[in-house]
Design an enzyme around this catalytic site. Structure first.
Site, PDB file in Angstrom:
ATOM      1  N   LYS A 100     103.199 -44.473  51.899  1.00 22.34           N
ATOM      2  CA  LYS A 100     104.599 -44.084  52.053  1.00 22.34           C
ATOM      3  C   LYS A 100     104.835 -42.779  51.316  1.00 22.34           C
ATOM      4  CE  LYS A 100     108.701 -43.924  49.751  1.00 22.34           C
ATOM      5  NZ  LYS A 100     108.987 -43.410  48.392  1.00 22.34           N
TER       6      LYS A 100
ATOM      7  N   HIS B 159     105.742 -62.408  55.264  1.00 23.04           N
ATOM      8  CA  HIS B 159     105.777 -61.416  54.196  1.00 23.04           C
ATOM      9  C   HIS B 159     105.325 -61.988  52.849  1.00 23.04           C
ATOM     10  CE1 HIS B 159     108.171 -57.571  52.905  1.00 23.04           C
ATOM     11  NE2 HIS B 159     107.080 -57.718  52.198  1.00 23.04           N
TER      12      HIS B 159
ATOM     13  N   LYS C   9     108.037 -57.806  59.288  1.00 20.20           N
ATOM     14  CA  LYS C   9     107.647 -58.994  58.522  1.00 20.20           C
ATOM     15  C   LYS C   9     108.830 -59.944  58.364  1.00 20.20           C
ATOM     16  CE  LYS C   9     104.842 -55.811  55.791  1.00 20.20           C
ATOM     17  NZ  LYS C   9     105.651 -54.611  55.568  1.00 20.20           N
TER      18      LYS C   9
ATOM     19  N   TYR D 132     113.038 -54.649  53.940  1.00 24.19           N
ATOM     20  CA  TYR D 132     113.167 -53.226  53.565  1.00 24.19           C
ATOM     21  C   TYR D 132     114.522 -52.679  54.016  1.00 24.19           C
ATOM     22  CZ  TYR D 132     108.016 -53.456  53.183  1.00 24.19           C
ATOM     23  OH  TYR D 132     106.725 -53.807  52.872  1.00 24.19           O
TER      24      TYR D 132
ATOM     25  N   SER E 113      99.792 -34.058  54.142  1.00 27.13           N
ATOM     26  CA  SER E 113      98.500 -33.951  53.435  1.00 27.13           C
ATOM     27  C   SER E 113      97.807 -35.307  53.343  1.00 27.13           C
ATOM     28  CB  SER E 113      98.686 -33.280  52.068  1.00 27.13           C
ATOM     29  OG  SER E 113      98.708 -34.228  51.029  1.00 27.13           O
ATOM     30  N   ASN E 114      98.566 -36.397  53.155  1.00 23.77           N
ATOM     31  CA  ASN E 114      97.928 -37.712  53.022  1.00 23.77           C
ATOM     32  C   ASN E 114      97.090 -38.070  54.249  1.00 23.77           C
ATOM     33  OD1 ASN E 114      98.980 -38.198  50.478  1.00 23.77           O
ATOM     34  ND2 ASN E 114     100.672 -39.476  51.193  1.00 23.77           N
TER      35      ASN E 114
ATOM     36  N   ARG F  80     103.686 -34.199  51.667  1.00 27.75           N
ATOM     37  CA  ARG F  80     102.759 -35.302  51.361  1.00 27.75           C
ATOM     38  C   ARG F  80     102.438 -36.125  52.605  1.00 27.75           C
ATOM     39  NH1 ARG F  80     105.024 -37.847  45.757  1.00 27.75           N
ATOM     40  NH2 ARG F  80     104.010 -36.394  44.313  1.00 27.75           N
TER      41      ARG F  80
ATOM     42  N   ASP G  94     104.957 -49.262  59.432  1.00 33.83           N
ATOM     43  CA  ASP G  94     105.057 -50.576  58.779  1.00 33.83           C
ATOM     44  C   ASP G  94     106.446 -50.734  58.150  1.00 33.83           C
ATOM     45  OD1 ASP G  94     103.224 -52.923  57.537  1.00 33.83           O
ATOM     46  OD2 ASP G  94     104.670 -52.255  56.024  1.00 33.83           O
TER      47      ASP G  94
END
Ligand code: NDP
Length: 289
Positions: free
Chosen positions: A232, A111, A78, A53, A241-242, A238, A48
């Protein structure tokens, strides 16, 4: 070994992985490229991003250089506020495609829902018909904003990407979306790293019972609730693990405990006065044109 992530089918038949990777606030200094490659290596296929961004080019480079066949990855971008209205949106779509270095985007969203949203939507519908976008959606639509704009659209959005976490479960807009089979995508699915949420005793108790951590329980809850998530992180441990949430299931009573954490409030209220002006003042996607 990479994890196989389930997909859900949007109302136009497009399949979207229920778990992806978010890139808001990851700088375009090589960090976005690195994080997206990390995510892809682990089996994540849904990324995403957004023109606002400022990292579409690195996202595109990472997916293109991954060697993964185009039809196996799913990229969302977006359209920013500055590019609303029919003509501007047509150009905005081309700019995102160029920055991403892709022939088409899998999902493309309005957006921030202010200004000439119906004009922008018309350009997006056309781009979909031309094969430049596979599926379409909106973001940050509250019931009030939905009722203002969506009745002016020829086709329904297929997703609405809104703030969602166990403390803010978006009951009102979910009712409206369910009537039209519009899927909810969660932004900030970990409460943007909210320390209270990640230490919430209800969540840590459930986590202990499953030998998981709080982040995994939150994300598992959301996916089990039918919500599409893309947390994110720039930390490899992470990112790994996420996504480790597909080998356990919350019981109905645990789901109800999680549902009970809803406070009905988030960090951002799109209905507030002055949001559009604030966003326009802070994100200029044409600064380097
Ligand atoms: P998230 O809820 O994904 O949280 C990200 C934050 O939490 C980062 O600071 C990250 O830090 C930290 N974090 C990640 N994993 C853990 C963990 N296991 N334990 C503790 N902290 C953790 O917030 P986002 O705002 O990034 O939302 C996800 C995505 O949604 C965005 O990246 C973007 O793609 C989209 N989005 C869309 C919006 C819209 O208006 N449509 C608005 C906001 C986001 P670290 O990197 O240090 O790990």
């Amino acid at each position: 070994m990479t994890t196989k992530i389930p997909t859900v089918t949007l109302n136009d038949g497009v399949k979207i992985p229920v778990y992806g990777f978010g890139t808001f606030r990851i700088p375009a200094d090589g960090s976005t490229y690195k994080a997206v490659r990390e995510a892809l290596d682990l089996g994540i296929r849904h990324i995403d991003t957004a023109v606002a961004y400022f990292n579409e080019a690195e996202v595109g480079k990472a997916v293109r250089e991954s060697g993964i066949p185009r039809e196996e990855f799913f990229v969302t971008s977006k359209l920013w506020l500055q590019d609303y209205g029919y003509e501007a949106a047509k150009k905005g779509i081309e700019t995102s495609l160029r920055k991403l270095g892709l022939d088409y985007m899998d999902l493309y969203l309005i957006h921030q829902p202010y200004g000439d949203v119906p004009g922008a939507w018309r350009a997006m519908e056309e781009a979909k018909a031309e094969g430049k976008i596979r599926s379409l959606g909106v973001s940050n639509m509250t019931p009030k904003i939905w009722n203002q704009f969506v009745p002016q659209f020829k086709t329904m959005p297929f997703v609405n990407q809104v703030e969602f976490n166990p403390y803010y479960q978006q009951q009102e807009i979910r009712k409206i979306m369910a009537e039209h089979d519009v899927k909810l995508e969660a932004w900030g699915p970990l409460g943007q790293g909210n320390a209270n949420l990640l230490k919430d005793p209800v969540i840590t108790k459930i986590a202990d019972a499953h030998g998981k951590n709080a982040g995994q329980v939150i994300l598992r809850f959301e996916v089990q609730e039918g919500i599409i998530v893309f947390p994110k992180s720039t930390k490899p441990e992470r990112i790994k693990s996420n996504m480790d949430i597909f080998d356990f299931e919350l019981t109905e009573s645990e789901m109800n405990e999680m549902r009970g954490l809803d406070t009905g409030k988030g960090v951002h209220n799109p209905d507030n006065e002055g949001v559009a002006e604030f966003l326009l003042a802070n994100y200029d996607v044409h600064a380097n044109d």
